[in-house]
Design an enzyme around this catalytic site. Structure first.
Site, PDB file in Angstrom:
ATOM      1  N   SER A   1       0.814  -1.212   0.000  1.00 57.06           N
ATOM      2  CA  SER A   1       0.000   0.000   0.000  1.00 57.06           C
ATOM      3  C   SER A   1       0.847   1.261   0.000  1.00 57.06           C
ATOM      4  O   SER A   1       0.353   2.343  -0.296  1.00 57.06           O
ATOM      5  CB  SER A   1      -0.914  -0.004   1.224  1.00 57.06           C
ATOM      6  OG  SER A   1      -0.137  -0.061   2.402  1.00 57.06           O
TER       7      SER A   1
ATOM      8  N   LYS B   1       3.330   9.957   3.052  1.00 58.36           N
ATOM      9  CA  LYS B   1       3.336  10.967   2.005  1.00 58.36           C
ATOM     10  C   LYS B   1       4.200  12.151   2.436  1.00 58.36           C
ATOM     11  O   LYS B   1       4.453  12.357   3.610  1.00 58.36           O
ATOM     12  CB  LYS B   1       1.904  11.473   1.757  1.00 58.36           C
ATOM     13  CG  LYS B   1       0.930  10.442   1.223  1.00 58.36           C
ATOM     14  CD  LYS B   1       1.062  10.250  -0.265  1.00 58.36           C
ATOM     15  CE  LYS B   1      -0.104   9.451  -0.808  1.00 58.36           C
ATOM     16  NZ  LYS B   1      -0.270   8.138  -0.134  1.00 58.36           N
TER      17      LYS B   1
END
Lengths: 213, 213
Positions: B130, B169
């Site tokens: 992921s 991120k």
DNA sequence: CTTGACAGGGAACACCCGTTCTGTTATCAT
DNA sequence: ATGATAACAGAACGGGTGTTCCCTGTCAAG
């Protein structure tokens, strides 16, 4: 007798030795360990130190005061790996010729549990985003092992003769042709004939360091 | 009396202490120094050790056997980082609560030049693909620094309240909203309101080890 | 020449420290 | 019960270890 479970007392002793060593830069004596771990008898400390040594967690130098070494902190645990250059997609990998020519101009030190004995290893800094399908980005450092041949599944750096580029892919030789599979499972493999691929080395470790801890 | 010039004998003693420490992980005794430097009297060794201390080159712990510390590089350059768990997309990051609770059950040792002093650092093993848009794959180990807030540009682990997932991120707070930018430049950012993102920590290092060196 | 600081040598002292020996207690399979 | 074994406590032994005291020699300043 590799790894009997550690008793609470032994675990406590081990962490004390770690803390003491971090604080004082020299190991504690048997009596200092006993005092810190609430052990009244030196023989019991000695007994448990021998247990720790049997488990391979420490080394003892007999008949030497403070002769305790933590195996995890042993100096031979560090392996220097020469940082020999950069890797571009448009150029072959600059594999170092002389293995023994130890150039300490720039090297990264890694622990033995990460890279083994460090034989035939060298490090390269990746330039550009061309290796992004191998999940390797700009600025990453790859540690490689110098070898000409690859086994199926190895992540290798290959030079493609016809397209004249270097790429990092997983190597599979099947049905007489070479399948080069990107590490990113969402991307498609490429196929080549064996004469077209020249294996430059095998990736052992990828290191990505963010700036400014 | 900061820096009188060192005599040949004192210089020799200093290098011997360095070598001894590198070899044995514990400092030498006065008599061991004397034997190695051809000094017959312990008082002379003691005398010159005091000189070295006056020059600020060593620290002495009086009345303690082997109580010599090198001021220069003495601190260990191996930093243990606890491997506290795994990271899934579907669960928050298992940030360790107690920083001082040194759990040596499983840890990875890294050099100080890679991770600094290791304060507030912990390591996680990534499970699943992921995080692939952050160029982080299954089996990778990420070293993170525990922190609640992020600066623009940091690669952070965030928990998204509405979609209930953890993601890695690059963090940018701009115009009152949060832009979460994948590390892979070919992928698109996502936007969120600040109340929806909970920063769990900042990625300091990514480690990817291939099996079977 | 005397004086004092400096560098070194030798020996003795007192404590530190690893080792070893003798017990004690608890658990467990026989 | 019984013997074996692991874990622990206490004490004593002997050598290791830092410290201290007294001595010698050198050399420059007074």
């Amino acid at each position: 007798m590799a790894k009997g479970k550690l008793s609470t007392r032994q675990q406590r002793m081990l962490t004390f030795i770690r803390d003491f060593l971090r604080e004082n830069d020299y190991p504690p004596t048997i009596r200092e360990i006993g005092r810190a771990c609430l052990i009244s008898s030196t023989s019991v400390v000695n007994y448990n130190l021998n247990k720790l040594e049997e488990c391979g967690l420490i080394n003892r130098n007999l008949r030497v005061s403070r002769g305790i070494q933590l195996t995890e902190a042993a100096p031979r645990n560090l392996v220097p790996i020469p940082l020999v250059g950069r890797i571009f997609a448009s150029e072959p990998v600059p594999v170092p010729d002389a293995p023994a020519s130890f150039a300490p101009d720039e090297a990264i030190n890694l622990t033995r549990d990460l890279v083994g004995d460090g034989a035939d290893l060298f490090a390269l800094e990746v330039r550009g985003d061309s290796m992004i399908d191998a999940m390797i980005g700009d600025g990453d450092v790859v540690v490689m092992k110098r070898q000409i041949e690859a086994r199926n599944g190895d992540l290798v750096a290959v030079w493609l003769n016809d397209s004249e580029e270097t790429t990092l892919k997983h190597f599979y030789l099947e049905d007489g042709r070479v399948r080069l599979q990107p590490a990113n499972p969402t991307m498609q493999p490429i196929y080549a004939i064996p004469a077209n691929v020249r294996v430059q080395g095998k990736v052992v470790l990828v290191l990505r360091q963010m700036e400014a801890i």
